[in-house]
Design an enzyme around this catalytic site. Structure first.
Site: not given
Length: 538
Positions: A12-13, A50, A54, A107, A109, A199, A303-304, A372
């Site tokens: 994540d991130d 994110c 996903r 996660k 989301h 993140h 994810d980004n 992002k």
């Protein structure tokens, strides 16, 4: 060949060049091992944010087709629902229909209801077992919306003084592997491991932070140059591509204030990734112990791009705690959580809530521009590692063929011999938008159809060597990705016909996939004002 197990690991991130095997300073021996014995992709892309990433990964569609064009909040009657639609099928649903057991840790989301199970929750979308969070961000020591199956698992964090979410995600994945084997292991399994690291908030163990003491003292300018050198030396990037300039809003490192705090922020960020890699090592060990590593396809990506979001001092904690459920007022032992990037407070502990900031995010996305949210390379370029000893003969190979998230559904369907359906629960669904990467396991020069992106008006189309991209509400920019992947030389004014051709391709895609024009979204938001960025989980 037996049907392989499949594990998708999403973090994540995290920027393009943070992990060791993509030029970074973070010690990631387990990811490096997967890369050395599998394939690395140099031009794979996520969707810049994110929730959309996903949704796209899990369905093989573009995020707008899934109901999640921005995040998991409703954009109004004319906008995206922010909730995974029932008019799409997920990877676990596809594989479950083809004889797989399905597990998830981490996660989610992609559901708008954070507290009550709905048709958009994991157990209702194909997973046999689920442990993780429904929300997009939060404390690593006491995450909100912690869930097991369809029930709250909040006590699991409250009652365990050693609880740390990254470790819990890893431990649950290990437990799935072992229990699957103990229960006979006759059926193959699919497992989705979705970390929240790195993140914000910056939470990490002291011993992990200590491992990076001094590692970032040279500052972002020097480290960006060193990362690019390593990426070129590894054969991931072309030596002719120039390093993008430092973000013009950020100072030279030598001129930065509060250096001790800034360096500590990056040390904690690195420690978050390090802890994740340690957990991945435990997952690999569980596969080896049960004799399943060689016939398990493991996919790792982010994810980004790196996140430039600041958490300014003075943020109203009620927004994060009560409205968005991404923070806590107090630690589990009763101390107040101080929310905001206060330079007199070093990050890492449970009573802090901070982010690492724009200059370090610029380092994370080396050598690219932006972050992002944006569809320039810094926002969408991700490392991608695929490891499958029984399915990929080449060890340590690099693939330069472009690809994006919907391709993972197509890849998994082909690799497992599964069938992507044309309907779900009797309702027609869109065809998979992805192109399988399986041919690239043996052929480094696979061609493919155009790639498309849109997020918050930022948009792009890539067709062969050409990329058309815009930073909304700016004009289209045109780049030759063969000679200028760092997007420094805009050719739009010199090639208006190519701009028009690619813009027409984008418009056709946007209309077909239900992309709502950003101006229309802003109109809806004006009637119900858009939250500030720190109000947007994820």
């Amino acid at each position: 060949m037996n049907k392989p197990n499949v594990i998708v690991i999403l973090n994540d991130d995290m920027g393009y060049s943070d992990i060791g095997c993509y030029g970074g300073e973070v010690q990631t021996p387990n990811l490096d091992r997967l890369a050395a014995n599998g394939l690395r992709y140099s031009q794979f892309y996520n969707t810049a944010r994110c929730s959309p990433s996903r949704a796209s990964l899990l369905t093989g569609l573009h995020p707008h087709q899934t109901g999640i064009g921005v995040l998991t909040y409703d954009m109004g009657p004319e906008g995206y629902t922010g909730n995974l639609t029932e008019q799409c099928v997920t990877i676990p649903e596809v594989l479950k229909a083809n004889g797989y057991r399905t597990y998830m840790s981490g996660k989610w989301h992609i559901a708008s209801n954070l507290t009550q199970p709905t048709s958009a929750w994991p157990m209702q979308r194909g997973f046999d077992e689920f442990f993780g969070t429904i929300i997009g961000a939060g404390s690593f020591y006491h995450p909100s919306t912690l869930t097991r199956g369809n029930s709250s698992a909040d006590r699991e964090a409250l009652d365990n003084p050693n609880f740390f979410y990254t470790d819990a995600i890893s431990d649950e994945a290990v437990d799935y592997v072992r229990r699957h084997d103990q229960q006979g292991g006759q059926d193959p399994f699919f497992m989705y491991v979705a970390y929240t690291a790195p993140h914000w908030p910056l939470h990490a163990h002291d011993e992990d932070i200590a491992r990076y003491r001094g590692r970032f003292d040279a500052g972002w300018d020097t480290l960006r140059e060193q990362r690019l050198e390593r990426l070129v030396r590894a054969g991931i990037l072309d030596k002719s591509w120039q390093l993008s300039p430092r973000d013009p809003t950020q100072p030279a490192f030598e001129d930065a204030e509060e250096k001790a705090w800034l360096i500590r922020c990056m040390e904690v960020y690195a420690a978050q990734i390090d802890r994740m890699d340690q957990g991945i090592g435990r997952i690999l060990a569980s596969l080896e112990e049960t004799g399943q590593l060689d016939d398990t396809m493991i996919v790792f990506l982010s994810d980004n791009g790196g996140c430039a979001e600041d958490i300014p001092p003075g943020v109203d904690p009620r927004q994060l705690v009560e409205k968005l459920m991404i923070a806590q007022y107090r630690t589990r032992d009763g101390r107040q959580v101080r929310i905001g990037n206060y330079p007199d407070m070093m990050p890492g502990a449970e009573d802090t809530y901070q982010s690492y900031g724009q200059a370090w995010a610029n380092l994370s996305n080396t050598p690219f521009r932006f972050y992002k949210h944006w569809t320039h390379e810094g926002g969408i370029a991700t490392p991608l590692i695929i490891h499958w000893p029984n399915g990929i003969a080449e060890k340590g190979g690099i693939r330069h063929t472009p690809g994006q998230l919907p391709d993972l559904m197509a890849t998994i369907v082909e690799a497992t011999g599964s069938h992507y359906p044309d309907a779900r629960n009797g309702q027609a669904i869109p065809a998979c938008e992805g192109v399988s990467l399986v041919p690239s396991f043996t052929d480094p020069d696979v061609t493919r159809k155009p790639l498309f992106w849109e997020h918050e008006g930022n948009a792009a189309v890539r067709h062969g060597r050409w990329k058309l991209v815009r930073n909304y509400p700016g004009a289209w920019e045109l780049y030759d990705m063969q000679t200028d992947r760092t997007e420094l030389h805009d050719l739009a004014a010199d090639q208006p016909d190519r701009v028009a051709e690619l813009a027409a391709l984008y418009d056709e895609w946007a209309n077909r996939c239900g992309v709502i024009p950003r101006a229309q979204i802003l109109e809806i938001m004006a009637r119900s004002p858009e939250p500030a960025f720190w109000e947007k989980e994820g």
